[in-house]
Design an enzyme around this catalytic site. Structure first.
Site, PDB file in Angstrom:
ATOM      1  N   GLU A 167       0.871  -1.178   0.000  1.00 31.78           N
ATOM      2  CA  GLU A 167       0.000   0.000   0.000  1.00 31.78           C
ATOM      3  C   GLU A 167       0.910   1.231   0.000  1.00 31.78           C
ATOM      4  O   GLU A 167       1.607   1.491   0.983  1.00 31.78           O
ATOM      5  CB  GLU A 167      -0.876  -0.050   1.258  1.00 31.78           C
ATOM      6  CG  GLU A 167      -1.838   1.081   1.430  1.00 31.78           C
ATOM      7  CD  GLU A 167      -2.578   0.972   2.762  1.00 31.78           C
ATOM      8  OE1 GLU A 167      -2.806   2.026   3.372  1.00 31.78           O
ATOM      9  OE2 GLU A 167      -2.903  -0.162   3.189  1.00 31.78           O
ATOM     10  N   ASP A 226      -4.029  10.386   9.290  1.00 28.68           N
ATOM     11  CA  ASP A 226      -2.721   9.808   9.595  1.00 28.68           C
ATOM     12  C   ASP A 226      -2.210  10.246  10.960  1.00 28.68           C
ATOM     13  O   ASP A 226      -2.389  11.390  11.365  1.00 28.68           O
ATOM     14  CB  ASP A 226      -1.704  10.210   8.525  1.00 28.68           C
ATOM     15  CG  ASP A 226      -2.065   9.665   7.158  1.00 28.68           C
ATOM     16  OD1 ASP A 226      -2.593   8.536   7.111  1.00 28.68           O
ATOM     17  OD2 ASP A 226      -1.836  10.356   6.153  1.00 28.68           O
TER      18      ASP A 226
END
Length: 261
Positions: free
Chosen positions: A49, A60
């Site tokens: 990924e 994130d």
């Protein structure tokens, strides 16, 4: 069935399940991000990924935010993503998905982005901030190109949303184990097991759990009920210490995919 789903299904036949590894493109620089992706594939990661650095990475955690900011500061461009994929897929036979915030795709042009991703050898997109209900352009482009489209399911998702996510996802459904941002945690949230069970009831082909997995023991724990375990921050942290270190950590994480019975 797509290359990603085939790989995950095969790993569930051969082992306890699949290990999916996240790394940001361009960190610490483009060449080493390519070397790191190749290294984790050679060390037991089944699906790569690749994250596209973004200026406002709301999902994130601090480790990935810092890494992507370094990539941006070093002059990362979206086109670097496609160069990286070409170089990775020339060296290892591992499916490569791109994780990206949707605004980057819109800015480049949905059809242009899809064509470049396909041409480079990429397998599809994970779009954390795009829900299927608002993904008409991407659904059309992915149908035309055959690219995978991975949507997210969260513990807060309604049954109606899960039904849509399952029907529109291709490759796997990204199953968010906890509410909040990414990052290694000492325990993987038990809500993931319940959510995977709900997805099974909606007919999911592959449910892969991410957010907070950082050890081989946690990989093994997740693969007791899910089809794949997704590791990000632990690999990014290791890459801070070099490509050899991220390869070592990936190999250790991969031991969690071994069957125990």
């Amino acid at each position: 069935m797509t290359g990603v789903s085939e790989r995950i299904i095969q790993r569930n036949a051969d082992a306890a399940g699949a290990l999916i590894g996240y790394l940001p493109v361009g960190f610490p620089d483009l060449d080493r991000s390519v070397d790191a992706a190749v290294a984790i594939a050679e060390s037991g990661v089944d699906v790569i990924e690749l994250g596209i650095p973004y200026s406002d990475p709301v999902m994130d955690g601090p480790v990935i935010q810092a890494a992507t900011q370094r990539a941006l500061n070093a002059g990362f461009h979206v086109s670097d993503t496609f160069e990286a994929i070409r170089r990775i897929t020339a060296q290892v036979d591992v499916p490569v998905l791109v994780m990206t915030y949707w605004n980057l795709v819109r800015q480049r042009g949905v059809d242009r982005f899809a064509d470049e991703l396909l041409e480079s050898g990429g397998s599809g997109l994970i779009t954390p901030d795009l829900i299927p209900d608002e993904a008409g352009d991407w659904l059309a482009a992915s149908e035309r190109t055959g690219l995978d489209r991975v949507f997210l399911a969260a513990p807060s998702s309604t049954d109606a949303r899960l039904d849509t996510v399952v029907s529109e996802s291709r490759g796997f459904v990204y199953t968010v184990s906890t509410m909040g941002i990414t990052g290694a945690r000492s325990d993987v949230d038990s809500a993931a097991r319940t959510l995977v069970g709900r997805l099974r009831a909606h007919g999911v082909e592959n449910a892969c759990v991410g957010l907070g997995i950082s050890t081989a023991e946690q990989v093994a724990q997740v693969l007791e009920y899910a089809d794949g375990a997704i590791v990000g921050s632990a690999l990014v942290s290791a890459l801070e210490r070099g490509v050899d270190e991220v390869a070592r950590v990936a190999a250790e994480l991969a031991t969690g995919t071994a069957r125990t019975s």
